[in-house]
Write a protein that holds these residues in place. Structure first.
Motif, PDB file in Angstrom:
ATOM      1  N   SER A  11       0.827  -1.211   0.000  1.00 50.56           N
ATOM      2  CA  SER A  11       0.000   0.000   0.000  1.00 50.56           C
ATOM      3  C   SER A  11       0.859   1.257   0.000  1.00 50.56           C
ATOM      4  N   GLN A  12       2.001   1.202   0.670  1.00 43.33           N
ATOM      5  CA  GLN A  12       2.910   2.358   0.669  1.00 43.33           C
ATOM      6  C   GLN A  12       3.461   2.614  -0.726  1.00 43.33           C
ATOM      7  N   TYR A  13       3.684   1.542  -1.474  1.00 46.50           N
ATOM      8  CA  TYR A  13       4.262   1.652  -2.816  1.00 46.50           C
ATOM      9  C   TYR A  13       3.309   2.299  -3.819  1.00 46.50           C
ATOM     10  N   ALA A  14       2.018   2.026  -3.677  1.00 44.21           N
ATOM     11  CA  ALA A  14       1.052   2.450  -4.689  1.00 44.21           C
ATOM     12  C   ALA A  14       1.140   3.938  -5.046  1.00 44.21           C
ATOM     13  N   PRO A  15       1.117   4.869  -4.077  1.00 48.21           N
ATOM     14  CA  PRO A  15       1.143   6.290  -4.456  1.00 48.21           C
ATOM     15  C   PRO A  15       2.487   6.789  -4.982  1.00 48.21           C
ATOM     16  N   ILE A  16       3.552   6.029  -4.773  1.00 49.36           N
ATOM     17  CA  ILE A  16       4.866   6.458  -5.268  1.00 49.36           C
ATOM     18  C   ILE A  16       5.350   5.556  -6.399  1.00 49.36           C
ATOM     19  N   LYS A  17       4.465   4.713  -6.907  1.00 51.48           N
ATOM     20  CA  LYS A  17       4.833   3.726  -7.920  1.00 51.48           C
ATOM     21  C   LYS A  17       5.503   4.363  -9.131  1.00 51.48           C
ATOM     22  N   GLN A  18       4.909   5.431  -9.649  1.00 49.92           N
ATOM     23  CA  GLN A  18       5.442   6.055 -10.854  1.00 49.92           C
ATOM     24  C   GLN A  18       6.864   6.559 -10.643  1.00 49.92           C
ATOM     25  N   LEU A 245      15.277   4.387  -2.434  1.00 49.89           N
ATOM     26  CA  LEU A 245      15.409   5.225  -1.242  1.00 49.89           C
ATOM     27  C   LEU A 245      15.306   6.710  -1.579  1.00 49.89           C
ATOM     28  N   ASP A 246      15.882   7.107  -2.709  1.00 49.98           N
ATOM     29  CA  ASP A 246      15.834   8.514  -3.089  1.00 49.98           C
ATOM     30  C   ASP A 246      14.418   8.944  -3.459  1.00 49.98           C
ATOM     31  N   ALA A 247      13.638   8.004  -3.986  1.00 44.93           N
ATOM     32  CA  ALA A 247      12.238   8.301  -4.290  1.00 44.93           C
ATOM     33  C   ALA A 247      11.406   8.438  -3.016  1.00 44.93           C
ATOM     34  N   LYS A 248      11.777   7.701  -1.973  1.00 38.61           N
ATOM     35  CA  LYS A 248      11.007   7.713  -0.724  1.00 38.61           C
ATOM     36  C   LYS A 248      11.465   8.784   0.264  1.00 38.61           C
ATOM     37  N   HIS A 363       2.582   1.048  10.679  1.00 44.72           N
ATOM     38  CA  HIS A 363       3.115   1.472   9.385  1.00 44.72           C
ATOM     39  C   HIS A 363       2.342   2.688   8.907  1.00 44.72           C
ATOM     40  N   THR A 364       2.729   3.193   7.761  1.00 38.43           N
ATOM     41  CA  THR A 364       2.186   4.467   7.277  1.00 38.43           C
ATOM     42  C   THR A 364       0.767   4.363   6.751  1.00 38.43           C
ATOM     43  N   GLU A 365       0.279   3.152   6.489  1.00 42.18           N
ATOM     44  CA  GLU A 365      -1.015   2.994   5.832  1.00 42.18           C
ATOM     45  C   GLU A 365      -2.122   2.505   6.761  1.00 42.18           C
ATOM     46  N   LEU A 366      -1.858   2.443   8.060  1.00 41.17           N
ATOM     47  CA  LEU A 366      -2.903   2.016   8.997  1.00 41.17           C
ATOM     48  C   LEU A 366      -4.093   2.970   8.927  1.00 41.17           C
TER      49      LEU A 366
END
Length: 386
Positions: A11-18, A245-248, A363-366
């Motif tokens: 779920s954390q990956y989804a909004p930063i996927k691009q 890591l640089d994306a996050k 985690h961040t998506e709770l």
């Protein structure tokens, strides 16, 4: 309700996927997988975030600790003091380098190294202190630094769980966890607050000479190719992990704030329950203040008192709620690290914590529904057990 996970990386990956996918593709397109531009870009961005002169990426957090000790020139038989209540990696590297681990008890409120126990453990052979910022809360660094100065000791921060946390000094100034001592170390294991999609780590320092030594050590002791000036290891952060890591990194503060908000909701639900002691900030704090920045809640850890912690853990599992017990066996009782020097009476807090602690999903998506289900399940079990 969405399935509850201890850490929800999907779920954390989804909004930063691009952004993540584009960064990874850039590495693949350039085929510069080791020490490429992405590694150096991430290094500079993390230096700016932490306000530290030198970030040296490496392969993982355990390597970071070992390399830091190698860079400081610690020698066989030197004593290194650290907390008994932590993950084994902290003491593992001390033993691997043939140094002498000295384990001490922790504070009963913040679970970090106990300052009075630290003072008592110092001997003429002591060379370094390794405070661990456990579960995301910065240790009492002002006291640690003062003790280190009095005895001419190195301070090596184990910051594997607290990246992004701030420490406020008595004069009101702040520093990021990991850049307060002589050298700091962190892990980018996927479940960390800033995690990659594999293994990764980094070492931080403001000392130019130490940074130079460490840069050689991580790369087979080389500063010039095939010229081995020091004994080194092979410990480099690969470029694909650096790209992730640089994306996050720009979202790290948001991630940490989301964890704090989840912790506040947990605390509110558990408030004043006779069998639950909720986490707080520093020992001088009550609860999680509105401006809290000393704790980034890598874990949300309760103490279960006058109730059966293990039975609660089984009930949570039966109800589909993951949990963790960090840590069920103190390091001084582990087969690899037992030592006749240790006296059980010196580890009262650690021994008690090992019987009482339980960590809930963090985690961040709770979301509200998940937190409500988790807290009601805990409360119902404890209320029915009384």
């Amino acid at each position: 309700m969405k399935k509850i996970q201890m850490v929800d990386l999907q779920s954390q990956y989804a909004p930063i996927k691009q952004k993540v996918d584009a960064s990874i593709q850039e590495v693949i397109d350039t085929a510069m997988f080791v020490n490429g531009p992405k590694v150096h870009e991430f290094q500079k961005n993390l230096e700016n975030y932490l306000n530290v002169k030198h970030v040296i990426p490496c392969a993982n957090g355990t390597d970071a600790l070992q390399i830091a000790m190698m860079g400081l020139g610690l020698e066989q038989g030197d004593e290194v003091i650290t907390a008994d209540f932590t993950f084994a990696a902290t003491v593992e590297v001390i033993a691997l380098l043939k140094l002498t681990p000295v384990l001490v008890d922790v504070d009963p409120i913040d679970f970090n190294i106990d300052i009075e126990a630290l003072k008592k453990a110092i001997t003429p052979k002591t060379r370094a202190i390794v405070p661990v910022h456990l579960f995301g809360l910065v240790a009492n660094m002002e006291a640690v630094i003062e003790i280190a100065k009095q005895h001419n000791l190195y301070v090596i921060e184990d910051n594997a769980q607290a990246i992004g946390a701030d420490y406020t000094f008595k004069d009101g100034s702040k520093k990021k966890a990991g850049v307060i001592g002589d050298v700091g170390c962190t892990s980018f294991f996927p479940s960390k607050n800033l995690g990659c999609y594999g293994d990764g780590g980094a070492i931080f320092t403001n000392n130019d000479d130490l940074a130079h030594s460490i840069r050689g050590i991580v790369n087979h002791g080389m500063y010039v190719r095939y010229h081995h000036d020091v004994v080194g290891v092979n410990s480099r952060l690969d470029a694909i992990q650096a790209a992730v890591l640089d994306a996050k990194l720009p979202k790290l503060d948001d991630y940490n704030n989301a964890r704090r908000n989840a912790a506040r909701k947990y605390n509110a639900a558990f408030k004043n329950h006779p069998n639950i002691i909720t986490p707080t900030g520093l020992s001088t704090c009550e609860g999680i203040c509105s401006t809290c920045d000393c704790h980034v809640f890598h874990q949300y850890t309760l103490k279960i008192v006058n109730a059966d912690r293990d039975a609660l853990a089984k009930h949570l599992a039966d109800m589909g709620i993951p949990h963790g017990i960090y840590y069920p066996i103190p390091l001084h009782r582990q087969k690899a690290y037992r030592d006749e020097r240790y006296n059980e009476a010196d580890f009262k807090v650690t021994n008690q914590l090992s019987d009482e602690v339980i960590s809930l999903p963090m985690h961040t998506e709770l979301d509200e529904e998940q937190i409500g289900y988790i807290t009601s399940t805990v409360l119902n079990f404890l209320n029915q057990s009384n």
